[in-house]
Scaffold this active site. Structure first.
Site, PDB file in Angstrom:
ATOM      1  N   PHE A 123       0.855  -1.190   0.000  1.00  0.00           N
ATOM      2  CA  PHE A 123       0.000   0.000   0.000  1.00  0.00           C
ATOM      3  C   PHE A 123       0.892   1.243   0.000  1.00  0.00           C
ATOM      4  CE2 PHE A 123      -2.846   3.259   1.633  1.00  0.00           C
ATOM      5  CZ  PHE A 123      -3.920   3.069   0.778  1.00  0.00           C
ATOM      6  N   ASP A 192       1.231  -4.240   8.895  1.00  0.00           N
ATOM      7  CA  ASP A 192       0.076  -3.380   8.629  1.00  0.00           C
ATOM      8  C   ASP A 192      -1.149  -4.279   8.552  1.00  0.00           C
ATOM      9  OD1 ASP A 192      -1.905  -1.724   7.610  1.00  0.00           O
ATOM     10  OD2 ASP A 192      -0.544  -0.651   6.269  1.00  0.00           O
ATOM     11  N   TYR A 217     -11.609   2.273  10.045  1.00  0.00           N
ATOM     12  CA  TYR A 217     -12.790   2.588   9.240  1.00  0.00           C
ATOM     13  C   TYR A 217     -13.208   1.484   8.290  1.00  0.00           C
ATOM     14  CZ  TYR A 217      -8.908   4.300   6.305  1.00  0.00           C
ATOM     15  OH  TYR A 217      -7.724   4.424   5.621  1.00  0.00           O
ATOM     16  N   LYS A 218     -12.451   0.406   8.210  1.00  0.00           N
ATOM     17  CA  LYS A 218     -12.823  -0.688   7.319  1.00  0.00           C
ATOM     18  C   LYS A 218     -13.670  -1.708   8.082  1.00  0.00           C
ATOM     19  CE  LYS A 218      -8.442  -0.196   4.772  1.00  0.00           C
ATOM     20  NZ  LYS A 218      -8.876   0.780   3.790  1.00  0.00           N
ATOM     21  N   ARG A 364     -12.482  -5.063  -7.477  1.00  0.00           N
ATOM     22  CA  ARG A 364     -12.309  -5.631  -6.139  1.00  0.00           C
ATOM     23  C   ARG A 364     -13.634  -5.666  -5.388  1.00  0.00           C
ATOM     24  NH1 ARG A 364      -8.710  -2.898  -1.320  1.00  0.00           N
ATOM     25  NH2 ARG A 364     -10.461  -1.444  -1.415  1.00  0.00           N
TER      26      ARG A 364
END
Length: 405
Positions: A123, A192, A217-218, A364
Site C-alpha cells: 500500500f 500493517d 474505518y474498514k 475488487r
C-alpha cells in the site's frame, strides 16, 4: 442460485447481526474493505457525546466521561481481535502517522542498520513513509518481490514492513514465518493490519510480532477517517521512543514540564489530543465486531466469497482471478483483473452494487460478513453478468474516470 442463497441465509448464525447495521435499501455493499457500514448504535452514541458529555458537562467530561482514557480503553478492546494484550494497543492518529512513529522507533532500536525492507506494490503510504525517512537520511528503502524477501533480509536490515492482507489481491503473508526470518536476521517487523483487523484471525503475540498498525474505518466500522491503532509488543514498549513527542505521550502531561519524558506504557505512542468523537464512534464498531467474533466472521466471509465464485461460474463468467484461489490464503475479498475494470465498477455502482476499482485494472469486492447475505452474492453475480453480457459498461458516463473512485 437465489433459492440456494436463501437457504444458506436461513441457516446462517450471523444473520441476526445485519439488523445492527444501517445497510441502505437496494444496495449490495461489497466495499466494506474500504469503508464499513454504519452501526445502528453509532448515531445515538455520538449524540450522547455531543449533547451530554460535550454540551452539558463540557471540560469535566475528560474525567467524568472518561475521555482521557478513551485511546487506551478502545485499544484494549481491539487487542483480543489481533492477538495482543490489552496494554499493548492504543488508538491514535492515522495509519500513516503510526507507521512513521513505529518505523522511527524501530530504527533507533537497531543502531548501525538503516534498511527498511518492504515489497513493491505494498500500500503506497507504507512505502511513502519509508521514502520520507530515507529523504531525511534516517533510513534506506529496499523493495523485494515476495519470493525474494527472505534473501533480502541481511545484516543491514533494521525493519521489515509488510501488509498482512494485500490491499489489491487480498493475498496473505505467512506472518509467523516472515517474523521468524526477520528476527533470525536481527531485524524487527512491523505488520500493517489495515485489511486484517476485524476481518480475519490475527495472532501478533503468537507470531512474536514486534509492531503493528491498523485502521478503524474498514472492518471495524469506525466511520470515515476513523482513528487508527498501534501495537507495540510488551518487551519493546520501554525502548520504543517514537519521534512525535507530543504532550499526550508525556509521562505526566498535566505537569506541563519543559522537558519531555515518555509515558512508561503504550501511552507513549500518543501525540496530540485525541479526537473524542472519532474514538467514541470507533468504540461502537469495535464492540460490535468483538461481540460477533472474528473467527465466525472469517468463516462466513470464506463461505460468501466461495459462493460468489460459484454463482459466477454458473452464469458462465470466467473472470481473471488475481486473489488466491484457496480461501485460507486470502483476506475477506476477491479481486479480478479486467481491462475495463473501471467502467464495469461504475456500471455496477449505478445498479446499487458497490464494489471498487484499483488502478490499473482491478475489480475488487470486499466481503464484510457481519451484514452481507448469501442472497447478496447471488444478486451481485447476476448484476455483474448482465453488465458484461449487455455491454452496459461501454456507456460514456461509465468510462470517464472521476477524480475520486
Amino acid at each position: 442460485m437465489i433459492e440456494r442463497a436463501r437457504q444458506l441465509d436461513a441457516g446462517d448464525p450471523l444473520t441476526q447481526f445485519r439488523d445492527r447495521f444501517d445497510v441502505p435499501e437496494g444496495v449490495i455493499y461489497l466495499d466494506g474493505n474500504s469503508l464499513g457500514c454504519l452501526p445502528i448504535a453509532t448515531p445515538a452514541r455520538l449524540e450522547q457525546v455531543v449533547r451530554e458529555e460535550w454540551g452539558r458537562d463540557l471540560i469535566r467530561s475528560w474525567n467524568s466521561a472518561g475521555w482521557i482514557d478513551l485511546p487506551t480503553r478502545v485499544g484494549a478492546k481491539i487487542a483480543p481481535l489481533i492477538g495482543a494484550k490489552a496494554h499493548e494497543v492504543i488508538v491514535a492518529d492515522s495509519v500513516s502517522v503510526n507507521l512513521f512513529k513505529l518505523m522511527s522507533a524501530a530504527l533507533a532500536m537497531r543502531p548501525g542498520r538503516k534498511v527498511i525492507l518492504s515489497e513493491p506494490g505494498n500500500f503506497p503510504t507504507d512505502i511513502y513513509m519509508i521514502e520520507g525517512l530515507e529523504g531525511q537520511g534516517l533510513a534506506e528503502r529496499r523493495l523485494a518481490e515476495r519470493d525474494k524477501l527472505l534473501e533480502a533480509l541481511d545484516e543491514d536490515a533494521a525493519l521489515l514492513v509488510l501488509t498482512h492482507a494485500h490491499y489489491k489481491t487480498g493475498e496473505l503473508f505467512d506472518m509467523a514465518e516472515l517474523t521468524r526470518a526477520a528476527h533470525d536476521a536481527g531485524a524487527l517487523v512491523l505488520w500493517d493490519l489495515s485489511h486484517s483487523g476485524g476481518a480475519l484471525p490475527v495472532d501478533l503475540n503468537g507470531c512474536n510480532a514486534d509492531f503493528a498498525v491498523g485502521c478503524g474505518y474498514k472492518y471495524l466500522n469506525g466511520g470515515p477517517g476513523a482513528p487508527a491503532y498501534a501495537f507495540v509488543a510488551e518487551r519493546h514498549i520501554e525502548n520504543s521512543n517514537q519521534p512525535l513527542s507530543g504532550w499526550m505521550g508525556h509521562a505526566k502531561p498535566f505537569a506541563f514540564s519543559d522537558d519531555y519524558t515518555p509515558a512508561p506504557g503504550i501511552e507513549r505512542l500518543l501525540c496530540g489530543t485525541p479526537g473524542i468523537l472519532g474514538v467514541a464512534a470507533l468504540e461502537v464498531g469495535v464492540e460490535l465486531i468483538a461481540e460477533i467474533g472474528v473467527e465466525q466472521l472469517y468463516a462466513k466471509s470464506q463461505k460468501l466469497s466461495e459462493f460468489f465464485r460459484q454463482c459466477l461460474t454458473e452464469r458462465g463468467l470466467e473472470l481473471d482471478l488475481v486473489s488466491p484461489s484457496e480461501p485460507s490464503a486470502r483476506g475477506s475479498q476477491l479481486s479480478f483483473r479486467h481491462p475495463e475494470a473501471y467502467a464495469i465498477c461504475q456500471a455496477l455502482i449505478a445498479r446499487g452494487v458497490i464494489g471498487d476499482f484499483r488502478d490499473p485494472d482491478i475489480l475488487r469486492f470486499g466481503f464484510a460478513p457481519a451484514y452481507l447475505r448469501f442472497e447478496d452474492m447471488a444478486e451481485a453475480a447476476r448484476h455483474l453478468a448482465e453488465v458484461l453480457e449487455s455491454g452496459e459498461w461501454q456507456r460514456d458516463e461509465f468510462r470517464e474516470r472521476a477524480a475520486v473512485t
